[in-house]
Design an enzyme around this catalytic site. Structure first.
Site, PDB file in Angstrom:
ATOM      1  N   ASN A   9      32.743  31.614  43.659  1.00 29.39           N
ATOM      2  CA  ASN A   9      32.419  33.183  43.536  1.00 29.39           C
ATOM      3  C   ASN A   9      32.078  32.589  41.810  1.00 29.39           C
ATOM      4  OD1 ASN A   9      31.801  35.232  42.009  1.00 29.39           O
ATOM      5  ND2 ASN A   9      34.055  35.981  42.114  1.00 29.39           N
ATOM      6  N   TRP A  10      30.334  33.023  41.963  1.00 29.02           N
ATOM      7  CA  TRP A  10      29.768  32.660  40.793  1.00 29.02           C
ATOM      8  C   TRP A  10      29.584  33.841  39.447  1.00 29.02           C
ATOM      9  CZ3 TRP A  10      24.738  29.779  43.643  1.00 29.02           C
ATOM     10  CH2 TRP A  10      25.399  28.476  43.874  1.00 29.02           C
ATOM     11  N   HIS A  96      37.200  42.359  43.993  1.00 26.06           N
ATOM     12  CA  HIS A  96      37.500  41.287  43.431  1.00 26.06           C
ATOM     13  C   HIS A  96      37.824  41.968  41.931  1.00 26.06           C
ATOM     14  CE1 HIS A  96      37.146  38.587  40.088  1.00 26.06           C
ATOM     15  NE2 HIS A  96      36.740  37.368  41.220  1.00 26.06           N
ATOM     16  N   GLU A  98      38.047  42.548  39.340  1.00 25.69           N
ATOM     17  CA  GLU A  98      36.834  42.521  38.103  1.00 25.69           C
ATOM     18  C   GLU A  98      36.071  44.202  38.245  1.00 25.69           C
ATOM     19  OE1 GLU A  98      34.445  38.032  37.620  1.00 25.69           O
ATOM     20  OE2 GLU A  98      36.379  37.795  36.902  1.00 25.69           O
ATOM     21  N   GLU A 168      44.969  36.979  44.602  1.00 27.41           N
ATOM     22  CA  GLU A 168      44.021  36.797  43.589  1.00 27.41           C
ATOM     23  C   GLU A 168      45.379  37.408  42.165  1.00 27.41           C
ATOM     24  OE1 GLU A 168      39.985  35.033  43.273  1.00 27.41           O
ATOM     25  OE2 GLU A 168      39.756  36.713  42.886  1.00 27.41           O
ATOM     26  N   GLY A 174      40.395  33.615  35.499  1.00 29.52           N
ATOM     27  CA  GLY A 174      39.557  33.176  34.538  1.00 29.52           C
ATOM     28  C   GLY A 174      40.720  32.522  32.983  1.00 29.52           C
ATOM     29  N   GLY A 234      36.190  30.590  40.463  1.00 27.41           N
ATOM     30  CA  GLY A 234      35.921  30.809  40.009  1.00 27.41           C
ATOM     31  C   GLY A 234      34.082  29.941  39.150  1.00 27.41           C
ATOM     32  N   GLY A 235      35.409  30.163  37.687  1.00 29.56           N
ATOM     33  CA  GLY A 235      35.076  28.797  36.911  1.00 29.56           C
ATOM     34  C   GLY A 235      34.041  27.668  37.084  1.00 29.56           C
TER      35      GLY A 235
HETATM   36  C1  PEP Z   1      37.410  34.389  40.928  1.00 31.73           C
HETATM   37  O1  PEP Z   1      37.398  35.365  39.799  1.00 31.73           O
HETATM   38  O2  PEP Z   1      37.632  34.974  41.825  1.00 31.73           O
HETATM   39  C2  PEP Z   1      38.791  33.253  39.918  1.00 31.73           C
HETATM   40  C3  PEP Z   1      39.612  33.007  41.084  1.00 31.73           C
HETATM   41  O3  PEP Z   1      38.305  32.483  39.227  1.00 31.73           O
HETATM   42  P1  PEP Z   1      38.656  31.552  38.424  1.00 31.73           P
HETATM   43  O4  PEP Z   1      38.522  30.526  39.781  1.00 31.73           O
HETATM   44  O5  PEP Z   1      37.684  31.417  36.968  1.00 31.73           O
HETATM   45  O6  PEP Z   1      40.007  31.341  38.170  1.00 31.73           O
END
Ligand code: PEP
Length: 251
Positions: A9-10, A96, A98, A168, A174, A234-235
């Site tokens: 997930n960019w 998600h 966010e 998640e 993050g 994510g990251g």
């Molecule tokens: C995400 O945003 O779905 C996620 C898992 O981010 P990160 O891997 O950066 O924690």
């Protein structure tokens, strides 16, 4: 046996040139990833066509970060499932954390987005997960259960035959704080058991990803758990080498 799925997930990251470098880097390493693991990336919507062209002919799959709950019409700023289809998206992330926390998306709206994706043959990646205070208050299962119930109530358990779930925990996204493999497995088992009470076959086959600070160094331990079928990343999905390490751990 269930397939694994690792999806990047960019979020709001990338330019034409950094995306080209990233996709080329991922493509170069895909031969080292098990054939039992699907690999996808979810770029910002504006770059879907760019990534589609860069990934053409490879096994890299494409997903969107969200999808409109409506099929067409006066919905300024939205992107429909039919549009995503035209650019080769197999997946669309919905719900998600966010989107839920920063843009106020309710369980019901997320359920409608999930349904809109499925109407056009796109596989929704339904994100669920609790806040830190909810975990500390012992509410993890009730929160995740409620998020699932919104989709179950409107779409039914059979819809999960064509969906992916991403657990998640919000406190792990993050933050660099990953759930332990045992903490994650407990919630994945809860999700699978909840679906199994309604339809065992669907529950056995649905892919349940873990997301939250997954990295090359912790992916293998997480993915070794019985009910963890890959990750939403994510990251660490913004660097080809690190993302590939995670994909290799799903082998
Ligand atoms: C995400 O945003 O779905 C996620 C898992 O981010 P990160 O891997 O950066 O924690």
């Amino acid at each position: 046996m269930r397939r694994m799925l690792v999806a990047g997930n960019w979020k709001l990251n990338g330019t034409l040139s950094t995306i080209e470098e990233l996709v080329n880097g991922i493509k170069q390493g895909l031969d080292s990833v098990s054939g039992n693991c699907d690999v996808a990336v979810c770029p910002p919507a504006l770059y879907l066509q760019h990534v589609q062209q860069l990934a053409a002919g490879s096994r890299l799959l494409l997903g969107a970060q969200n999808v409109c709950d409506q099929d067409e019409g006066a919905y300024t700023g939205e992107i429909s499932a039919a549009m995503l289809n035209e650019f080769g998206c197999r997946y669309a992330i919905v719900g998600h954390s966010e989107r839920r926390s920063l843009y106020g998306e309710s369980d019901e709206l997320v359920a409608r987005r999930y349904a809109a994706a499925q109407r056009k043959g796109i596989i929704p990646i339904l994100c669920v997960g609790e806040l830190l205070e909810e975990r500390e208050a012992g509410q993890t299962e009730s929160v995740v259960g409620r998020q699932l119930d919104a989709v179950l109530a409107s779409q039914g358990v059979d819809s999960f035959a064509k969906a992916v779930i991403a657990y998640e925990p919000v406190w792990a996204i993050g933050t660099g704080k990953t759930a332990t493999p045992e903490q994650a497995q407990d919630v994945h088992a809860f999700i699978r058991d909840k679906l199994a009470a309604l339809n065992k076959t669907v529950a056995e086959s649905v892919v349940i990803q873990y997301g939250g600070s997954v990295k090359g160094a912790n992916a293998a331990d997480l993915f070794s758990k019985q009910d963890i079928d890959g990750g939403l990343i994510g990251g660490a999905s913004l660097q080809a080498e690190e993302f590939l390490k995670i994909c290799q751990a799903a082998g």
